[in-house]
Design an enzyme around this catalytic site. Structure first.
Site, PDB file in Angstrom:
ATOM      1  N   ALA A 175       0.834  -1.208   0.000  1.00 34.25           N
ATOM      2  CA  ALA A 175       0.000   0.000   0.000  1.00 34.25           C
ATOM      3  C   ALA A 175       0.862   1.248   0.000  1.00 34.25           C
ATOM      4  CB  ALA A 175      -0.883  -0.020   1.233  1.00 34.25           C
ATOM      5  N   HIS A 182      -3.295  -1.480   7.800  1.00 38.54           N
ATOM      6  CA  HIS A 182      -2.436  -1.740   8.959  1.00 38.54           C
ATOM      7  C   HIS A 182      -2.197  -0.471   9.787  1.00 38.54           C
ATOM      8  CE1 HIS A 182      -1.517  -5.970   8.375  1.00 38.54           C
ATOM      9  NE2 HIS A 182      -1.545  -5.719   7.073  1.00 38.54           N
ATOM     10  N   GLU A 232      -5.906 -11.799  -0.601  1.00 36.98           N
ATOM     11  CA  GLU A 232      -4.957 -11.977   0.507  1.00 36.98           C
ATOM     12  C   GLU A 232      -5.636 -12.828   1.576  1.00 36.98           C
ATOM     13  OE1 GLU A 232      -3.225  -8.393   2.069  1.00 36.98           O
ATOM     14  OE2 GLU A 232      -2.335  -7.843   0.143  1.00 36.98           O
TER      15      GLU A 232
HETATM   16 ZN   LIG Z   1      -1.973  -7.160   5.638  1.00 36.03          ZN
END
Ligand SMILES: [Zn+2]
Length: 273
Positions: A175, A182, A232
């Site tokens: 990202a 996060h 993910e």
């Molecule tokens: Zn992650």
């Protein structure tokens, strides 16, 4: 004289009464001609408008059960709004965003950590411990491999990724600083952080059970166009059990649709409760 006084008094007493009655009759007639929409009607009208951009199946699930939907979403709207903050490629948290209740995970010996400097928001700790304990009862260890990342850390990580893999791959696989879940302090990567994790026993268990503890799979398989990220299987975000239930029942179990909906329409929805 006395009688005259009484008559005058009576006139003054009756006049306001009659004029008052006259008004209330008029109000009644007006309200019959143009009835105010009921709460249910207002909810339906607004939801018809707010769900226009959602996929048809999700829109249908919501509009077919407006009452149930309003009940469940009201539980979510009562929670602190930062539990549902949107952080993705279009929604930057900014360099200054850092949660105030971050705790070090080394304080919890029940947790299996990939390294010693993991930290997360305190709001999720009790549900995380419960999930770890239930998995352990089935003989499974949930390894915590990645947790809270500050803006500064993301910045370093992204630059490193660009150097290693080029901008295009870096954009897809990591990202840009300020856009990572996060940074919220509520996202966890489990296990190997690879596609193979989905085929391991703990990986399978998480995909099936994490929602019961308020953890939601952020980037599901086949939704790269929606979320901006490839599948993910290891990345879960804590959104409370009220959140995961709302997501499963009305948003096709796709976190992105629910978070975007809440962020785009929170004020209008709160007015309807
Ligand atoms: Zn992650």
């Amino acid at each position: 004289m006395k009688t005259k006084m009484i008559i005058i008094l009576l006139i003054f007493t009756i006049l306001p009464l009659t004029s008052c009655n006259g008004n209330s009759d008029k109000e009644k007639t007006d309200s019959i001609q143009t009835p105010l929409p009921s709460k249910e009607d207002s909810q339906m009208l607004l939801l018809e408008k707010l769900t226009l951009d959602l996929p048809e199946e999700i829109r249908k699930a919501i509009l077919d059960d407006v009452n149930g939907f309003m009940n469940q979403i009201s539980l979510v709207l009562k929670l602190p709004s930062d539990t549902f903050l949107q952080a993705d490629k279009q929604h930057f948290l900014g360099a200054d965003y850092s949660p105030v209740d971050i705790v070090m995970l080394t304080d919890y010996p029940e947790m299996t950590l990939s390294r010693n400097n993991h930290s997360l928001r305190e709001i999720l700790i009790s549900d995380l411990l419960l999930m770890i304990e239930d998995a352990r009862e089935e003989g499974l260890t949930l390894v915590i491999s990645s947790t809270y990342r500050t803006y500064q850390y993301q910045d370093k990580l992204f630059k490193w990724n660009v150097e290693q893999n080029g901008l295009e791959t870096a954009m897809r696989e990591s990202a840009k600083p300020g856009t990572s879940q996060h940074q919220l302090g509520t996202a966890i990567d489990f296990g190997s952080i690879t596609d193979e994790y989905a085929f391991t026993a703990p990986g399978k268990w998480l995909l099936e059970n994490a929602w019961k503890y308020g953890f939601s799979l952020s980037y599901p398989d086949g939704y790269e166009d929606v979320t901006g990220y490839r599948y993910e299987c290891w990345h879960f975000r804590y959104i409370t059990t009220a959140g995961t239930e709302l997501q499963r029942t009305y948003f096709g179990d796709i976190q992105h649709y629910m978070i975007a909906f809440l962020n785009d329409h929170r004020i209008e929805l709160e007015r309807l409760l």
